[in-house]
Scaffold this motif. Sequence first.
Motif, PDB file in Angstrom:
ATOM      1  N   ARG A   3       0.816  -1.214   0.000  1.00 38.23           N
ATOM      2  CA  ARG A   3       0.000   0.000   0.000  1.00 38.23           C
ATOM      3  C   ARG A   3       0.853   1.268   0.000  1.00 38.23           C
ATOM      4  O   ARG A   3       0.555   2.225  -0.712  1.00 38.23           O
ATOM      5  N   THR A   4       1.918   1.288   0.807  1.00 39.75           N
ATOM      6  CA  THR A   4       2.721   2.509   0.933  1.00 39.75           C
ATOM      7  C   THR A   4       3.410   2.888  -0.376  1.00 39.75           C
ATOM      8  O   THR A   4       3.242   4.022  -0.857  1.00 39.75           O
ATOM      9  N   GLU A   7      -0.179  11.862 -10.127  1.00 41.71           N
ATOM     10  CA  GLU A   7      -1.014  13.058 -10.058  1.00 41.71           C
ATOM     11  C   GLU A   7      -0.175  14.322 -10.199  1.00 41.71           C
ATOM     12  O   GLU A   7      -0.581  15.292 -10.871  1.00 41.71           O
ATOM     13  N   GLU A  25      -4.021   1.901 -10.195  1.00 39.43           N
ATOM     14  CA  GLU A  25      -5.385   1.742  -9.713  1.00 39.43           C
ATOM     15  C   GLU A  25      -5.789   0.263  -9.721  1.00 39.43           C
ATOM     16  O   GLU A  25      -6.446  -0.214  -8.791  1.00 39.43           O
ATOM     17  N   ARG A  63      -4.305  -1.328  -6.794  1.00 38.66           N
ATOM     18  CA  ARG A  63      -5.028  -0.966  -5.579  1.00 38.66           C
ATOM     19  C   ARG A  63      -6.295  -1.812  -5.444  1.00 38.66           C
ATOM     20  O   ARG A  63      -6.656  -2.247  -4.340  1.00 38.66           O
ATOM     21  N   LEU A  81       2.643   1.964  -3.341  1.00 36.41           N
ATOM     22  CA  LEU A  81       1.615   2.202  -4.351  1.00 36.41           C
ATOM     23  C   LEU A  81       1.021   3.605  -4.190  1.00 36.41           C
ATOM     24  O   LEU A  81       0.745   4.291  -5.174  1.00 36.41           O
ATOM     25  N   ALA A  82       0.840   4.011  -2.934  1.00 33.87           N
ATOM     26  CA  ALA A  82       0.324   5.360  -2.698  1.00 33.87           C
ATOM     27  C   ALA A  82       1.289   6.407  -3.250  1.00 33.87           C
ATOM     28  O   ALA A  82       0.873   7.432  -3.809  1.00 33.87           O
ATOM     29  N   ALA A  83       2.597   6.129  -3.133  1.00 34.11           N
ATOM     30  CA  ALA A  83       3.593   7.061  -3.677  1.00 34.11           C
ATOM     31  C   ALA A  83       3.509   7.122  -5.191  1.00 34.11           C
ATOM     32  O   ALA A  83       3.606   8.211  -5.795  1.00 34.11           O
ATOM     33  N   VAL A  92       0.853   6.577  -7.080  1.00 38.32           N
ATOM     34  CA  VAL A  92      -0.352   7.327  -7.443  1.00 38.32           C
ATOM     35  C   VAL A  92      -0.135   8.828  -7.248  1.00 38.32           C
ATOM     36  O   VAL A  92      -0.515   9.642  -8.092  1.00 38.32           O
ATOM     37  N   SER A  93       0.526   9.196  -6.134  1.00 37.86           N
ATOM     38  CA  SER A  93       0.752  10.621  -5.856  1.00 37.86           C
ATOM     39  C   SER A  93       1.644  11.252  -6.915  1.00 37.86           C
ATOM     40  O   SER A  93       1.366  12.369  -7.403  1.00 37.86           O
TER      41      SER A  93
END
Length: 394
Positions: free
Chosen positions: A165-166, A176, A202, A205, A168-170, A172-173
Amino acid sequence: MVRDPFLPSVPPAHVRVLRAALQAAPLGVLCQGTDGRIVASNDALGTMFGLGPECDISPGAPAVAVLDAIALRYVPGHPAARTSPRDHGPRIRRVTEIPLRDGRVVNRETVPLQDGDAHVGFLWTYRDVTEAKRTEHDLRRDNEDLERVLRERREFTATASHELRTPLAAVVSFCELLADPVSGTLDAHQRDFLAAIARNAENMRQVIARLLPTSGAPGGPAGPHGLELGEVRVPRLLEHALDARMAAVEEAGVFLTVRCADGPPLRGDEHLLERVVTNLLGNAAKYTPAGGDVRLTAAPRGAAWEIEVADTGIGVPEESRNAIFQTFARAPNAERGGYPGSGIGLAVSHDIVRLHGGTLTVGGAEGEGGAEGEGAVFRLRLPMEGPDGGTGVS
């Protein structure tokens, strides 16, 4: 009519049949009269307990002597070894499982015999249940092993989900940020690449969110209700999967051929199905030597879409073609070849397909019986109406 000590007033032919039936019985039998003497027995009784000629099991012999000789074969201290015929009442049927000194287990059943209201004796039967007990033990052990594997699987997927998760969040950020015009202008190719990264992030996720339910964790979906069902256009599905795996294909140095026939959309969870095709393509590229071929084909057949990922790689040994869909399982030739892998991708893919009401199988590139080293063909069959038969339940 003639009288017989075995069965009085019964035709001789019938007596012979009954004697033969007694001898053919697959268990040891002793019939005891109310006077405590043997009325009938069979050879299986003596064979089962190794009773020698000194132990008389013929009609008229004392039953207690035979029962005591049998009790000597029981494991010392077992309660059955301390019982006697006097402990068995005329209205009590007893069934006892008894371990023997030689490691076998017998099931002893004592049945009181009634003629109307009169008690006329006892029927003692002994059945060797050693193999049945061994099978029961093996099944219990297998169930314990299965529970342990499932527990480890849940723990692994929980850990993997948390660890993914960590980063992957980076991803996605940063997608963006890069898409923001403030960060600079992107050309058409760069926008396409960034869109592919964002789309696959995505998808990942979505996979992480469903990884535990798909793997059978408590509370997870047992059917189509855990899926985000919608219209899935297979050509678009393949295109997205190719975008996600093109870099791996190019790095592996294999040649890729794609053929997709026209056809109606199917009903399913597009994110999860894309993950399945992406995983199969990645495996094909990984296990195919440079210069080999990978073929991705799809076509509607009957009421289903069939998608195949074929390669000319190391193949899957026939004896491993079911096992590789189990969690943490890998084909022995993949292990020997030092190919990296966790053994979870195919298991998750198999579960996703199963939740869609479809099938995922593997065969040899030269047919179902293709030998190891002749490549592999993974066949994905998905019903067009979806896992709920097109009822619209999701």
